[in-house]
Write a protein that holds these residues in place. Sequence first.
Motif, PDB file in Angstrom:
ATOM      1  N   UNK A 103      63.567 -42.706 -10.106  1.00  0.00           N
ATOM      2  CA  UNK A 103      64.152 -41.961 -11.218  1.00  0.00           C
ATOM      3  C   UNK A 103      65.581 -42.467 -11.445  1.00  0.00           C
ATOM      4  N   UNK A 104      65.901 -42.927 -12.655  1.00  0.00           N
ATOM      5  CA  UNK A 104      67.246 -43.467 -12.892  1.00  0.00           C
ATOM      6  C   UNK A 104      68.338 -42.410 -12.975  1.00  0.00           C
ATOM      7  N   UNK A 105      67.955 -41.129 -12.952  1.00  0.00           N
ATOM      8  CA  UNK A 105      68.928 -40.038 -12.970  1.00  0.00           C
ATOM      9  C   UNK A 105      69.980 -40.245 -14.070  1.00  0.00           C
ATOM     10  N   UNK A 106      69.559 -40.316 -15.329  1.00  0.00           N
ATOM     11  CA  UNK A 106      70.513 -40.619 -16.411  1.00  0.00           C
ATOM     12  C   UNK A 106      71.623 -39.588 -16.568  1.00  0.00           C
ATOM     13  N   UNK A 132      65.506 -54.111   2.029  1.00  0.00           N
ATOM     14  CA  UNK A 132      65.201 -53.043   1.081  1.00  0.00           C
ATOM     15  C   UNK A 132      64.873 -53.700  -0.253  1.00  0.00           C
ATOM     16  N   UNK A 133      63.730 -53.338  -0.826  1.00  0.00           N
ATOM     17  CA  UNK A 133      63.389 -53.797  -2.169  1.00  0.00           C
ATOM     18  C   UNK A 133      63.601 -52.647  -3.136  1.00  0.00           C
ATOM     19  N   UNK A 134      64.509 -52.834  -4.084  1.00  0.00           N
ATOM     20  CA  UNK A 134      64.801 -51.836  -5.110  1.00  0.00           C
ATOM     21  C   UNK A 134      64.438 -52.439  -6.464  1.00  0.00           C
ATOM     22  N   UNK A 135      63.473 -51.830  -7.159  1.00  0.00           N
ATOM     23  CA  UNK A 135      63.014 -52.355  -8.445  1.00  0.00           C
ATOM     24  C   UNK A 135      63.277 -51.350  -9.553  1.00  0.00           C
ATOM     25  N   UNK A 136      63.581 -51.870 -10.756  1.00  0.00           N
ATOM     26  CA  UNK A 136      63.825 -50.999 -11.905  1.00  0.00           C
ATOM     27  C   UNK A 136      63.583 -51.784 -13.196  1.00  0.00           C
ATOM     28  N   UNK A 137      63.231 -51.052 -14.240  1.00  0.00           N
ATOM     29  CA  UNK A 137      63.106 -51.636 -15.575  1.00  0.00           C
ATOM     30  C   UNK A 137      64.354 -51.385 -16.420  1.00  0.00           C
ATOM     31  N   UNK A 138      65.390 -50.831 -15.799  1.00  0.00           N
ATOM     32  CA  UNK A 138      66.615 -50.494 -16.528  1.00  0.00           C
ATOM     33  C   UNK A 138      67.729 -51.449 -16.073  1.00  0.00           C
ATOM     34  N   UNK A 141      70.806 -49.962 -14.424  1.00  0.00           N
ATOM     35  CA  UNK A 141      70.584 -49.428 -13.069  1.00  0.00           C
ATOM     36  C   UNK A 141      70.728 -50.552 -12.038  1.00  0.00           C
ATOM     37  N   UNK A 142      70.107 -51.680 -12.327  1.00  0.00           N
ATOM     38  CA  UNK A 142      70.188 -52.819 -11.414  1.00  0.00           C
ATOM     39  C   UNK A 142      71.624 -53.342 -11.331  1.00  0.00           C
ATOM     40  N   UNK A 143      72.305 -53.414 -12.473  1.00  0.00           N
ATOM     41  CA  UNK A 143      73.685 -53.904 -12.483  1.00  0.00           C
ATOM     42  C   UNK A 143      74.605 -53.004 -11.662  1.00  0.00           C
ATOM     43  N   UNK A 144      74.432 -51.690 -11.822  1.00  0.00           N
ATOM     44  CA  UNK A 144      75.257 -50.760 -11.057  1.00  0.00           C
ATOM     45  C   UNK A 144      74.963 -50.882  -9.568  1.00  0.00           C
ATOM     46  N   UNK A 145      73.687 -50.955  -9.208  1.00  0.00           N
ATOM     47  CA  UNK A 145      73.324 -51.090  -7.791  1.00  0.00           C
ATOM     48  C   UNK A 145      73.881 -52.385  -7.212  1.00  0.00           C
ATOM     49  N   UNK A 146      73.813 -53.446  -7.989  1.00  0.00           N
ATOM     50  CA  UNK A 146      74.363 -54.732  -7.558  1.00  0.00           C
ATOM     51  C   UNK A 146      75.863 -54.618  -7.287  1.00  0.00           C
TER      52      UNK A 146
END
Length: 214
Positions: A103-106, A132-138, A141-146
């Motif tokens: 859940x991207x928790x917008x 850890x594998x973290x996958x997203x279509x947003x 979300x990936x940019x923030x996690x990075x």
Amino acid sequence: MPIRQFQAQRMHAPRDFQSIQPTPICVEIGAGKGKHALLFTAQHPEFQLIAVERTREKFVAMQKQHQIEGQQNLSPVHADAIPWVVHALHPAQVQHFFILYPNPEPHNPAQRWLNMPFFEFLLSRLQPGGQITLASNIPEYIEEAQQQLIDVWKLPFVKEKIAATSARTHFEIKYLERGELCQQLIITKPADYVTRFDDFQPLQGQNPVKEQAE
């Protein structure tokens, strides 16, 4: 601003909690109906996977399909992942965590996995060299996690575009069929990585410490 420390000792055990042995395992958080869990355990009989799902309807669907397929190396668990991890997992026990399309928790960014104090505890359960594998279509979300991996957690990672032919989860199939960009971060825990929970043993269903009145 630094992320505050996770209060592991205050976690209540999940309902009908059962402890697990301190043997090496893989863990999927938010396993849904179990498509990835069933695929992974069928393709990798050498690994034991525990697939944790909070929503009862999805858990029941996973459980039913598991009964049909019968992988001995898969254990579905119906629980909220955070208290389950605290009560069930031992330090440096997990070979691989899978967090696929969370859940991207917008409306509540603080609840995204890499923004939570709990993420430090999760890292303490990961083996040195574990991933850890973290996958997203947003993309955001990936940019923030990075950025969190760089600025806060100081962890090495690889960012990958997920192939259009991938079909690990029902969400992944849907997003790729729409032509959406699906990405994943493969995060690795270095051998010398230290957390404040490296010596914290599982609570094993004990009552948590009561919070004192202020």
